[in-house]
Enzyme design. Structure first.
Site, PDB file in Angstrom:
ATOM      1  N   SER A 168      38.849  40.975  36.542  1.00 54.82           N
ATOM      2  CA  SER A 168      38.795  40.510  35.223  1.00 54.82           C
ATOM      3  C   SER A 168      37.502  40.746  34.428  1.00 54.82           C
ATOM      4  O   SER A 168      37.630  40.618  33.022  1.00 54.82           O
ATOM      5  CB  SER A 168      38.939  39.002  35.050  1.00 54.82           C
ATOM      6  N   LYS A 215      32.892  33.744  27.734  1.00 54.08           N
ATOM      7  CA  LYS A 215      34.176  33.476  28.270  1.00 54.08           C
ATOM      8  C   LYS A 215      34.285  32.008  28.382  1.00 54.08           C
ATOM      9  O   LYS A 215      33.805  31.221  29.006  1.00 54.08           O
ATOM     10  CB  LYS A 215      34.538  34.209  29.620  1.00 54.08           C
ATOM     11  N   SER A 257      41.275  39.525  32.588  1.00 49.50           N
ATOM     12  CA  SER A 257      41.351  38.428  31.567  1.00 49.50           C
ATOM     13  C   SER A 257      40.330  37.902  30.588  1.00 49.50           C
ATOM     14  O   SER A 257      40.416  37.282  29.610  1.00 49.50           O
ATOM     15  CB  SER A 257      41.580  36.910  32.549  1.00 49.50           C
TER      16      SER A 257
HETATM   17  N1  GLN Z   1      44.365  40.629  36.590  1.00 48.25           N
HETATM   18  C1  GLN Z   1      44.403  39.962  38.025  1.00 48.25           C
HETATM   19  C2  GLN Z   1      45.174  38.516  37.756  1.00 48.25           C
HETATM   20  O1  GLN Z   1      46.008  38.505  37.042  1.00 48.25           O
HETATM   21  C3  GLN Z   1      42.671  39.555  37.792  1.00 48.25           C
HETATM   22  C4  GLN Z   1      42.347  38.456  37.126  1.00 48.25           C
HETATM   23  C5  GLN Z   1      40.791  38.012  37.318  1.00 48.25           C
HETATM   24  O2  GLN Z   1      40.172  38.778  37.869  1.00 48.25           O
HETATM   25  N2  GLN Z   1      40.672  36.807  36.952  1.00 48.25           N
HETATM   26  O3  GLN Z   1      44.898  37.919  38.797  1.00 48.25           O
END
Ligand code: GLN
Length: 487
Positions: free
Chosen positions: A176, A77, A152
């Site tokens: 994420s 990532k 994400s």
């Molecule tokens: N979808 C969640 C957010 O928008 C979690 C994102 C994450 O774990 N980086 O913050």
């Protein structure tokens, strides 16, 4: 096909001399070339470096080098820093930034002989659930190219699902790695807070961020975690104790394992097909001899409220460093303040700006007590829920997401709906406990469904054992998406 091997199969065949790292890496690069124009999992493919590392791995393999992941290719990532390789966190504000060092979690994998195929797409600064907040493009779900892969870490999940890499790294702040794993039908683990070093992860919310792993199986996740886990003097929040042997935890035996099913996770809004598949998976654990019982995590419904105060509050501080002076983009506008403003105005996308504003507001004088402090207090209650539950059970199982992959564009104009996409993964993050996602079925549109398995702090062995035991008697994780059949 070489790209059909799971990570642990590939590792074993490399070690046995049955395949070479060069052939394996070339097979992945060929597939990326053929398939990624549709899936768009990668922001950057580092083919040349990958082939060089593979040739080196083959030399070491021939000499009997026993590094645990020698010659195993990975996707990474783009939130993890990579020395000499551009790193953007999915943001235009970091365009052109080349880090001077590598994230410890990744460095450990390199030290164990793994190599990198490229950097994967992500929502900007990991804020999102679909990759639609990426400053570059949206990744597509390999099961249906019109749908999101989740986020994400959507690029990493899609890459593993489409057989563009046997394993991948992600980051998880509130879901994420687990949410995209669920939507793409792969396995993933978010470790306990403190299990893996955060050094070199571009920070979103420092009290929640953890590096996580993707593979096709729980065993793949165990192999990666085993290398990544451990103390790092460069991250004072990493645990000094030596990690256990995760591979050894995969006994296949869940006899007597106490499995808790929290009633608060089967809430209104869960798609009936998701609930059905998850209930069937829970029944499977009972058949395997686990002791399944209903439990309660009473503060679950405050998870999103708490997360969307603490996350943005920490993000507003962490993102202050992107000012056009030290890294990436700089929009000259005559003078310091105008340049700051112009750089941040152009460099950050709408969601990142929303979070910075929410967080700044929650931390400001007069509101701090009402929002930030209150959120911290409720976070303690959520943690206590888990402490109490783990007095009576060994693992907790829940749906990983309320629904399957949604259409690109479906939720992008409604931030609240987007925030609810990981309402079920937020509370384990707030409590700092480990949680994994394994595929447990498909809906009528042939979209994957994920099961979340949560453990007590540093209880990764039980979580991985449960995931692995389930995969020994099911074949959901072996199904191949349409986009992966291409070529
Ligand atoms: N979808 C969640 C957010 O928008 C979690 C994102 C994450 O774990 N980086 O913050």
């Amino acid at each position: 096909m070489l790209t059909d091997l799971t990570l642990t199969e590939a590792r074993d065949q490399l070690r046995a001399g049955a395949i070479t790292a060069l052939d394996l890496t070339q097979a992945y690069l060929d597939r990326i070339h053929a398939v990624d124009p549709q899936v768009r999992a990668f922001l950057l493919v580092t083919g040349e470096q990958a082939l060089e590392a593979a040739a080196d791995a083959d030399r070491r393999l021939a000499q009997g080098d026993s590094a645990p992941l020698l010659g195993v290719p990975l996707a990474v990532k783009d939130v993890l820093m990579t020395r000499g390789v551009p790193t953007t966190a999915g943001s235009r504000i970091l365009e052109g930034f080349v880090p001077p060092y590598t994230a410890t979690a990744l460095e450990r994998l390199f030290d164990a002989g793994a190599l990198m195929l490229g950097k994967t797409n992500t929502d900007e600064f990991a804020m999102g659930s679909s990759t639609e907040n990426s400053g570059y493009f949206t990744t597509r779900n390999p099961w249906d190219l019109e749908r999101v892969p989740g986020g994400s870490s959507g690029g990493s999940a899609a890459a593993v699902a489409a057989r563009l890499a046997p394993g991948a790294l992600g980051t998880d702040t509130g879901g994420s790695v687990r949410q995209p794993a669920a939507l793409c039908g792969v396995s993933a683990l978010k470790p306990s807070y403190g299990r893996v070093s955060r050094y070199g992860l571009i920070a979103f919310a420092s009290s929640l961020d953890q590096a996580g792993v993707f593979g096709r199986t729980a065993a793949d996740c165990a192999a990666l975690l085993g290398v990544m886990a451990g103390h790092d003097p460069l991250d004072s929040t990493s645990l000094p104790e030596r990690p256990p042997d995760y591979a050894q935890a995969l006994t296949g035996d869940v006899h007597g394992l106490r499995v808790g099913v929290p009633r608060e996770f089967f809430v209104e809004g869960i798609e009936p097909e998701v609930e059905r598949a998850v209930r069937a998976a829970i029944d499977r654990f009972a058949v395997l001899g686990a002791d399944v019982r209903e439990i309660s995590l009473p503060h679950t419904r405050y998870g999103a409220h708490v997360y969307y105060l603490i996350g943005p509050a920490e993000a507003s501080a962490n993102l202050a460093r992107f000012d056009g002076v030290r890294y990436g983009l700089r929009v000259e506008a005559g003078g310091m303040w105008p340049t700051y403003k112009a750089t941040r105005g152009q460099g950050f996308g709408a969601e990142v700006k929303r979070r910075i504003m929410l967080g700044t507001y929650a931390l400001s004088a007069g509101y701090y007590d009402a929002y930030y402090l209150k959120a911290q207090q409720v976070r303690t209650l959520i943690r206590q829920d888990f402490d109490q539950a783990f007095g009576a059970v060994d693992v907790i199982v829940t749906p990983a997401t309320p629904g399957t992959a949604f259409r690109i564009g479906e939720k992008i104009d409604d931030p609240l709906q987007m925030y609810l996409a990981d309402v079920l993964t937020l509370t384990p993050s707030l409590a700092g406990v480990p949680a994994m996602c394994v595929p447990c079925g498909f809906d009528s549109r042939n979209l994957p469904i994920g099961l979340q398995i949560i453990g007590p702090a540093f209880g990764e062995p039980a979580v991985l054992r449960a995931g692995d035991a389930y995969q020994r008697v099911t074949d959901w994780h072996t199904r191949k998406p349409k986009a992966a059949k291409y070529s």
